[in-house]
Design a protein around this motif. Structure first.
Motif, mmCIF file in Angstrom:
data_model
loop_
_atom_site.group_PDB
_atom_site.id
_atom_site.type_symbol
_atom_site.label_atom_id
_atom_site.label_comp_id
_atom_site.label_asym_id
_atom_site.label_seq_id
_atom_site.Cartn_x
_atom_site.Cartn_y
_atom_site.Cartn_z
ATOM 1 N N TYR A 75 55.062 -10.431 76.894
ATOM 2 C CA TYR A 75 55.963 -10.250 75.830
ATOM 3 C C TYR A 75 56.451 -8.576 75.706
ATOM 4 O O TYR A 75 57.573 -8.201 75.758
ATOM 5 C CB TYR A 75 55.742 -10.418 74.458
ATOM 6 C CG TYR A 75 56.540 -10.622 73.417
ATOM 7 C CD1 TYR A 75 57.207 -11.531 73.197
ATOM 8 C CD2 TYR A 75 56.297 -9.615 72.213
ATOM 9 C CE1 TYR A 75 58.089 -11.554 72.008
ATOM 10 C CE2 TYR A 75 57.232 -9.585 71.286
ATOM 11 C CZ TYR A 75 58.015 -10.425 71.135
ATOM 12 O OH TYR A 75 58.854 -10.617 70.078
ATOM 13 N N ILE A 79 65.111 -15.531 62.808
ATOM 14 C CA ILE A 79 66.057 -14.188 62.788
ATOM 15 C C ILE A 79 67.377 -14.487 63.122
ATOM 16 O O ILE A 79 68.512 -13.943 62.664
ATOM 17 C CB ILE A 79 65.417 -13.181 63.537
ATOM 18 C CG1 ILE A 79 63.969 -12.843 62.992
ATOM 19 C CG2 ILE A 79 66.204 -11.954 63.657
ATOM 20 C CD1 ILE A 79 63.182 -11.958 63.876
ATOM 21 N N ASP A 108 71.912 -22.221 71.402
ATOM 22 C CA ASP A 108 70.329 -22.334 71.396
ATOM 23 C C ASP A 108 70.020 -23.418 72.432
ATOM 24 O O ASP A 108 70.717 -24.296 72.697
ATOM 25 C CB ASP A 108 69.814 -22.785 70.001
ATOM 26 C CG ASP A 108 68.297 -22.573 69.563
ATOM 27 O OD1 ASP A 108 68.133 -21.381 68.757
ATOM 28 O OD2 ASP A 108 67.531 -22.887 70.404
ATOM 29 N N ASN A 119 69.344 -12.667 71.140
ATOM 30 C CA ASN A 119 68.253 -12.702 70.173
ATOM 31 C C ASN A 119 67.185 -13.622 70.754
ATOM 32 O O ASN A 119 66.038 -13.782 70.325
ATOM 33 C CB ASN A 119 68.665 -13.235 68.661
ATOM 34 C CG ASN A 119 67.692 -13.769 67.849
ATOM 35 O OD1 ASN A 119 67.009 -13.071 67.123
ATOM 36 N ND2 ASN A 119 67.594 -15.197 67.901
ATOM 37 N N ILE A 143 58.182 -10.130 61.276
ATOM 38 C CA ILE A 143 59.019 -10.664 60.441
ATOM 39 C C ILE A 143 58.457 -12.131 60.143
ATOM 40 O O ILE A 143 58.088 -12.887 61.060
ATOM 41 C CB ILE A 143 60.285 -10.775 61.139
ATOM 42 C CG1 ILE A 143 60.866 -9.431 61.860
ATOM 43 C CG2 ILE A 143 61.589 -11.402 60.312
ATOM 44 C CD1 ILE A 143 60.964 -8.459 60.724
ATOM 45 N N GLY A 174 59.440 -5.286 63.324
ATOM 46 C CA GLY A 174 58.056 -5.245 63.278
ATOM 47 C C GLY A 174 57.707 -6.750 63.328
ATOM 48 O O GLY A 174 58.193 -7.557 63.889
ATOM 49 N N ARG A 193 67.375 -21.114 64.334
ATOM 50 C CA ARG A 193 66.443 -21.088 63.246
ATOM 51 C C ARG A 193 66.400 -19.274 63.308
ATOM 52 O O ARG A 193 66.671 -18.631 64.243
ATOM 53 C CB ARG A 193 65.210 -21.709 63.332
ATOM 54 C CG ARG A 193 64.487 -21.316 64.826
ATOM 55 C CD ARG A 193 63.343 -22.437 64.769
ATOM 56 N NE ARG A 193 62.230 -21.567 65.969
ATOM 57 C CZ ARG A 193 61.191 -22.120 66.171
ATOM 58 N NH1 ARG A 193 60.813 -23.395 65.774
ATOM 59 N NH2 ARG A 193 60.377 -21.522 67.043
ATOM 60 N N THR A 234 58.643 -15.590 60.342
ATOM 61 C CA THR A 234 59.528 -16.802 61.084
ATOM 62 C C THR A 234 58.594 -17.669 61.473
ATOM 63 O O THR A 234 57.388 -17.505 61.364
ATOM 64 C CB THR A 234 60.545 -16.259 62.219
ATOM 65 O OG1 THR A 234 59.438 -15.880 63.302
ATOM 66 C CG2 THR A 234 61.330 -15.039 61.767
HETATM 67 P P1 NAI Z 1 61.942 -18.287 66.520
HETATM 68 O O1 NAI Z 1 60.936 -18.730 67.476
HETATM 69 O O2 NAI Z 1 62.030 -18.922 65.249
HETATM 70 O O3 NAI Z 1 63.432 -18.392 67.004
HETATM 71 C C1 NAI Z 1 63.751 -18.302 68.513
HETATM 72 C C2 NAI Z 1 65.014 -19.187 68.798
HETATM 73 O O4 NAI Z 1 65.124 -18.998 70.395
HETATM 74 C C3 NAI Z 1 64.524 -20.923 68.448
HETATM 75 O O5 NAI Z 1 65.786 -21.317 67.959
HETATM 76 C C4 NAI Z 1 64.650 -21.286 70.019
HETATM 77 O O6 NAI Z 1 65.024 -22.758 70.080
HETATM 78 C C5 NAI Z 1 65.560 -20.386 70.722
HETATM 79 N N1 NAI Z 1 65.239 -20.353 72.255
HETATM 80 C C6 NAI Z 1 64.125 -20.093 73.039
HETATM 81 N N2 NAI Z 1 64.234 -20.365 74.348
HETATM 82 C C7 NAI Z 1 65.568 -20.161 74.538
HETATM 83 C C8 NAI Z 1 66.297 -20.219 75.527
HETATM 84 N N3 NAI Z 1 65.835 -20.323 76.938
HETATM 85 N N4 NAI Z 1 67.757 -20.243 75.575
HETATM 86 C C9 NAI Z 1 68.306 -20.293 74.320
HETATM 87 N N5 NAI Z 1 67.689 -20.059 73.187
HETATM 88 C C10 NAI Z 1 66.162 -20.112 73.312
HETATM 89 O O7 NAI Z 1 61.865 -16.627 66.819
HETATM 90 P P2 NAI Z 1 62.133 -15.542 65.688
HETATM 91 O O8 NAI Z 1 61.041 -14.888 65.080
HETATM 92 O O9 NAI Z 1 63.570 -15.950 65.043
HETATM 93 O O10 NAI Z 1 62.521 -14.435 67.026
HETATM 94 C C11 NAI Z 1 63.985 -14.053 67.144
HETATM 95 C C12 NAI Z 1 63.801 -12.913 68.173
HETATM 96 O O11 NAI Z 1 63.405 -11.701 67.367
HETATM 97 C C13 NAI Z 1 62.978 -13.093 69.515
HETATM 98 O O12 NAI Z 1 63.625 -12.629 70.471
HETATM 99 C C14 NAI Z 1 61.591 -12.255 69.140
HETATM 100 O O13 NAI Z 1 61.124 -12.053 70.150
HETATM 101 C C15 NAI Z 1 62.149 -11.403 68.208
HETATM 102 N N6 NAI Z 1 61.329 -10.596 67.494
HETATM 103 C C16 NAI Z 1 60.702 -11.477 66.576
HETATM 104 C C17 NAI Z 1 59.703 -10.875 65.779
HETATM 105 C C18 NAI Z 1 59.112 -11.707 64.538
HETATM 106 O O14 NAI Z 1 57.882 -11.059 64.003
HETATM 107 N N7 NAI Z 1 59.446 -12.879 64.247
HETATM 108 C C19 NAI Z 1 59.190 -9.472 65.711
HETATM 109 C C20 NAI Z 1 60.046 -8.744 66.726
HETATM 110 C C21 NAI Z 1 60.877 -9.358 67.478
#
Ligand code: NAI
Length: 252
Positions: A160, A22, A41, A95, A193, A191, A20, A195
């Motif tokens: 984090y 990003i 995932d 990611n 995003i 920054g 899901r 989600t």
């Molecule tokens: P999200 O929470 O929507 O998606 C994260 C995904 O990672 C989920 O599908 C989850 O099941 C999976 N996941 C969690 N733990 C895991 C593990 N141990 N092994 C494999 N998969 C695992 O998060 P989002 O917002 O899509 O973030 C993606 C990346 O972008 C992350 O690294 C986050 O820190 C980074 N990010 C997000 C920002 C935002 O504003 N949403 C801003 C800056 C960075």
């Protein structure tokens, strides 16, 4: 921005945490440019659903794999499955990431450790295992998803911020180590995003955030995916060890 639509035809791309958010947007964009994709995932059910949708959208191979990036055996099993099916890995996008926010004085050991284990050690585990494959190929592209919080810190996010700053150090060190083998390693620092991760922000915090974003909106997963597509394209072949900030101008 950079690449013709099928420029990445035939490449095999592994995106962690891509069921899901990003990660999913990155998969869609890379598939659209022609790659075979691995949706890896910890949430297998959602990964399978996403892979199924990618297959019907792009008529391409899309493999779903259950992986916990914080566990080395799980990462090794994932890499083996990919090699059995595709025989190579051209692109790795680290990611997968989580937040467990809390003020320092109240931060539980487990909240510190979990975030470091998944965000930082997870990126290390996947990078080390995939680099073994890329070294043999003498080519490859790695993109690590960091965060602006890793550059500027944030109240309630010591764990984090430390994990994301760690990812930036990892990116630069590995980039230096393997540049001579034709492999580039870069980081993206998004920054805020839109989600599931940011859905939980209270309306007043969201309002305050918007006032600090010169471009006047939160980012979309596509904003990040576009930069991944650039960094893995031929147009970016002379870029390594860099951190590209994608934040609407928040940090400058
Ligand atoms: P999200 O929470 O929507 O998606 C994260 C995904 O990672 C989920 O599908 C989850 O099941 C999976 N996941 C969690 N733990 C895991 C593990 N141990 N092994 C494999 N998969 C695992 O998060 P989002 O917002 O899509 O973030 C993606 C990346 O972008 C992350 O690294 C986050 O820190 C980074 N990010 C997000 C920002 C935002 O504003 N949403 C801003 C800056 C960075």
């Amino acid at each position: 921005m950079c690449c013709t639509n099928n420029e990445l035809e035939g490449r095999v791309a592994l995106v962690t945490g891509s069921a899901r958010g990003i990660g999913r947007a990155i998969c869609e964009t890379l598939c659209d440019r022609g790659t075979e994709i691995i949706v890896a995932d910890v949430n297998l059910e959602q990964a399978q659903e996403t892979a199924g949708q990618l297959r019907s959208m792009f008529h391409k191979e899309a493999l779903s794999i259950e992986v916990d990036v914080s566990k080395i055996e799980s990462v090794q099993a994932m890499v083996k499955k990919i090699l059995d099916k595709f025989g190579k890995i051209d692109i790795l996008v680290n990611n997968a990431g989580i937040t467990r926010d809390g003020l320092l004085m109240r931060m539980k050991d487990d909240d510190w450790q979990k975030v470091i284990d998944i965000n930082l050690t997870g990126s290390f585990n996947c990078t080390r295992e995939v680099v073994k494959v890329m070294l043999k190929q003498r080519s490859g592209r790695i993109v690590n998803i960091a965060s602006i919080i890793g550059l500027i810190g944030n109240v309630g996010q010591a764990n984090y911020a430390a994990s994301k700053a760690g990812i930036i150090g990892l990116t630069k060190s590995v980039a230096k180590e393997i540049a001579s083998r034709g492999i580039t390693v870069n980081a993206i620092a998004p920054g805020f995003i839109e989600t599931d991760m940011t859905k939980v922000l209270a309306p007043e915090i969201r309002e305050k955030l918007l006032n600090n974003i010169p471009l006047g909106r939160l980012g979309s997963p596509q904003d990040v995916a576009n930069v991944v597509a650039f960094l893995v394209s031929e147009a970016a072949s002379y870029i390594t060890g860099q951190v590209i900030v994608v934040d609407g101008g928040m940090v400058m």
